[in-house]
Design a protein around this motif. Structure first.
Motif, mmCIF file in Angstrom:
data_model
loop_
_atom_site.group_PDB
_atom_site.id
_atom_site.type_symbol
_atom_site.label_atom_id
_atom_site.label_comp_id
_atom_site.label_asym_id
_atom_site.label_seq_id
_atom_site.Cartn_x
_atom_site.Cartn_y
_atom_site.Cartn_z
ATOM 1 N N ILE A 145 5.150 -8.957 -0.190
ATOM 2 C CA ILE A 145 4.985 -7.883 -1.291
ATOM 3 C C ILE A 145 3.805 -6.994 -0.924
ATOM 4 O O ILE A 145 2.773 -7.295 -0.982
ATOM 5 N N GLY A 146 4.164 -5.469 -0.746
ATOM 6 C CA GLY A 146 3.022 -4.659 -0.409
ATOM 7 C C GLY A 146 2.925 -4.174 -1.921
ATOM 8 O O GLY A 146 3.482 -3.218 -2.437
ATOM 9 N N SER A 147 1.698 -4.375 -2.353
ATOM 10 C CA SER A 147 1.123 -3.864 -3.572
ATOM 11 C C SER A 147 0.228 -2.619 -3.636
ATOM 12 O O SER A 147 -0.232 -1.964 -2.544
ATOM 13 N N LYS A 148 0.288 -2.041 -4.601
ATOM 14 C CA LYS A 148 -0.613 -0.476 -4.908
ATOM 15 C C LYS A 148 0.179 0.537 -4.105
ATOM 16 O O LYS A 148 -0.490 1.511 -3.389
ATOM 17 N N PHE A 149 1.328 0.717 -3.963
ATOM 18 C CA PHE A 149 2.112 1.723 -3.355
ATOM 19 C C PHE A 149 1.644 3.037 -3.897
ATOM 20 O O PHE A 149 1.682 3.712 -3.220
ATOM 21 N N ASP A 150 1.343 3.245 -5.080
ATOM 22 C CA ASP A 150 0.758 4.283 -5.580
ATOM 23 C C ASP A 150 -0.180 4.952 -5.171
ATOM 24 O O ASP A 150 -0.455 6.236 -4.915
ATOM 25 N N ILE A 151 -1.208 4.255 -4.463
ATOM 26 C CA ILE A 151 -2.263 4.631 -3.761
ATOM 27 C C ILE A 151 -1.808 4.856 -2.098
ATOM 28 O O ILE A 151 -2.302 5.914 -1.504
ATOM 29 N N PHE A 152 -1.129 3.871 -1.764
ATOM 30 C CA PHE A 152 -0.632 3.954 -0.340
ATOM 31 C C PHE A 152 0.288 5.309 -0.102
ATOM 32 O O PHE A 152 0.036 5.616 1.270
ATOM 33 N N GLN A 153 0.981 5.801 -0.801
ATOM 34 C CA GLN A 153 1.930 6.966 -0.943
ATOM 35 C C GLN A 153 1.061 8.143 -0.179
ATOM 36 O O GLN A 153 1.646 9.193 0.155
ATOM 37 N N ASP A 154 -0.413 8.137 -0.664
ATOM 38 C CA ASP A 154 -1.064 9.359 -0.413
ATOM 39 C C ASP A 154 -1.720 9.269 0.959
ATOM 40 O O ASP A 154 -2.594 10.150 1.501
ATOM 41 N N PHE A 155 -1.600 8.128 1.839
ATOM 42 C CA PHE A 155 -1.995 7.894 3.012
ATOM 43 C C PHE A 155 -1.611 9.192 3.991
ATOM 44 O O PHE A 155 -0.460 9.491 3.786
ATOM 45 N N ASP A 156 -2.136 9.247 5.137
ATOM 46 C CA ASP A 156 -1.617 10.082 6.035
ATOM 47 C C ASP A 156 -0.440 9.526 6.732
ATOM 48 O O ASP A 156 -0.138 8.377 6.593
ATOM 49 N N ASP A 202 12.769 3.612 5.194
ATOM 50 C CA ASP A 202 12.173 5.194 5.215
ATOM 51 C C ASP A 202 10.626 4.787 4.974
ATOM 52 O O ASP A 202 10.220 4.210 3.949
ATOM 53 N N HIS A 203 9.698 5.200 5.892
ATOM 54 C CA HIS A 203 8.213 4.840 5.539
ATOM 55 C C HIS A 203 7.948 5.923 4.654
ATOM 56 O O HIS A 203 6.752 5.723 4.297
ATOM 57 N N ASN A 204 8.570 6.842 4.241
ATOM 58 C CA ASN A 204 7.923 7.888 3.215
ATOM 59 C C ASN A 204 8.306 7.394 1.967
ATOM 60 O O ASN A 204 8.087 8.056 0.801
ATOM 61 N N LYS A 205 8.981 6.173 1.868
ATOM 62 C CA LYS A 205 9.373 5.549 0.576
ATOM 63 C C LYS A 205 9.190 4.322 0.490
ATOM 64 O O LYS A 205 8.612 3.710 1.444
ATOM 65 N N PRO A 206 9.283 3.596 -0.776
ATOM 66 C CA PRO A 206 9.151 1.955 -0.635
ATOM 67 C C PRO A 206 10.018 1.221 0.098
ATOM 68 O O PRO A 206 11.222 1.731 -0.072
ATOM 69 N N LEU A 207 9.326 0.538 0.751
ATOM 70 C CA LEU A 207 10.212 -0.362 1.677
ATOM 71 C C LEU A 207 10.813 -1.632 0.789
ATOM 72 O O LEU A 207 10.186 -1.994 -0.209
ATOM 73 N N ILE A 208 12.242 -1.618 1.209
ATOM 74 C CA ILE A 208 12.896 -2.707 0.186
ATOM 75 C C ILE A 208 14.059 -3.297 1.317
ATOM 76 O O ILE A 208 14.825 -2.784 1.656
#
Length: 363
Positions: A192-203, A259-265
């Motif tokens: 599980i990759g957590s804190k996607f809300d922060i990760f989505q603002d990465f380059d 898609d790496h621009n969206k949450p991976l599932i």
């Protein structure tokens, strides 16, 4: 269609092979856990990575998460239907990141390993320690599972279909093109990759590297992979379905997102090396990296973009209390006594947690 020349033994052998083949195809990631009434889940990962929050949400407990100091235990129950016995799931959570990996031996035992699943929670916002945390914890867990499995082999319990040596091989379909190229984790594994809300603002390139790297690792170990955030109810709901699939054998959903621009599932067995592609490199020749195997190659590429932080294991740091120049006989004697008390505490804690498991079965 049986031949008239087949003996009764031939027919019985053919039927057994057919049954085993069906089981191998149907059981998939969780082995034959759907027929079990009791399972164990072991959560580990980054310190303050969100493990407790995920467990509480999966158990429908509306309470604020508290820091996990060492090793925590809780359990959940779920009825399969009306007037049927409730299934029990034992939840173990390791705190402290990699610093307390010695405690892994408590939840992974000969009694639990047949129905055990491992959940690795990685903090996506801490890219520089992500690989090291993942590598150390998975290696520690695997080593202990292998040790317990070897003990079961010695006692002759390996014939059980739930033995780790058999469960790990059922991750991919028999006709999957990567079946001979991966190294399945010995028990079902969920990353599980957590804190996607922060990760989505990465380059974008950083997100792509992290996503592809985790996809490769998950596929290599035959694991499911999902990104989540405690601030997104929809993501937590999907995460809960993956966890409950391991805990209670419920459906985990059929959605796949790469898609790496969206949450991976990505459920276990639903990815492939051809879809993942090669490690992303732009500023150097991948041929210059001296890697021992594909996993090592991905690690070297990852660490070129995210140099690992110096996170020395506390055990590797020289203990000034053992330096002769600081010797204090009375203090050293008391310290030795406390060390003995700590070891005894670990043994007593292990027995107490076993008692908690038994209580959860009786209640």
């Amino acid at each position: 269609m049986p031949k008239t020349s087949d003996t009764l033994w031939d027919l019985a052998l053919a039927e057994e092979r057919c049954r085993e083949s069906r089981e191998g195809e149907e059981e998939g990631e969780g082995g034959d856990l759907t027929e079990l009434g009791e399972r164990a889940l072991f959560f580990m990962g980054n310190k303050a990575g969100g493990k407790t929050t995920i467990i509480l949400r999966c158990l429908d407990r509306d309470e604020p998460p508290k820091p996990t100091l060492a090793l925590e235990y809780t359990f959940g129950r779920r009825a399969r239907g009306h007037n049927t016995p409730k299934d029990i799931a034992h939840f173990w959570e390791l705190g402290g990141g990699t610093s307390l990996s010695d405690l892994i031996q408590i939840p992974i035992t000969a009694d639990t390993v047949r129905s055990l699943s491992v959940v690795l929670v990685l903090d996506l916002s801490k890219a520089s320690v992500l690989w090291l945390t993942m590598e150390q914890l998975l290696q520690s867990a695997r080593n202990h599972v292998d040790k317990v499995s070897a003990e079961l082999l010695k006692t002759g319990d390996a014939k059980d279909n739930r033995h780790p040596s058999k469960r790990g091989l059922r991750t991919l379909a028999k006709d999957h093109p990567d079946r001979e190229l991966i190294n399945p984790f010995p028990v079902p594994l969920l990353i599980i990759g957590s804190k996607f809300d922060i990760f989505q603002d990465f380059d974008s390139e950083k997100r792509k590297t992290i996503c592809k790297s985790l996809r490769f690792v998950a596929h290599y170990y035959g694991a499911s992979l999902i990104f989540t955030s405690s601030k997104s109810e929809s993501l937590m709901s999907r995460t809960r379905s993956f966890v409950n699939h391991l805990a209670f054998g419920t459906e985990r959903g059929k959605v796949v997102s790469t898609d790496h621009n969206k949450p991976l599932i990505i459920p276990a067995g639903m990815d492939s090396l051809s879809q993942i592609g090669s490690p992303p490199t732009t500023d150097f020749d991948i041929g210059t990296l001296h890697a021992k195997n594909p996993l090592d190659l991905w690690k070297k590429v990852y660490e070129r973009l995210f140099p690992p932080e110096s996170t020395k294991n506390p055990k590797d740091i020289k203990d000034p209390a053992k330096d002769p120049q600081y010797a204090e006989p009375e203090v050293d004697s008391m310290r030795a006594q406390k060390d003995q008390e700590l070891e005894q505490y670990k043994k007593n804690a292990s027995q107490s947690w076993r008692g908690l498991e038994l209580d959860s079965r009786r209640s």
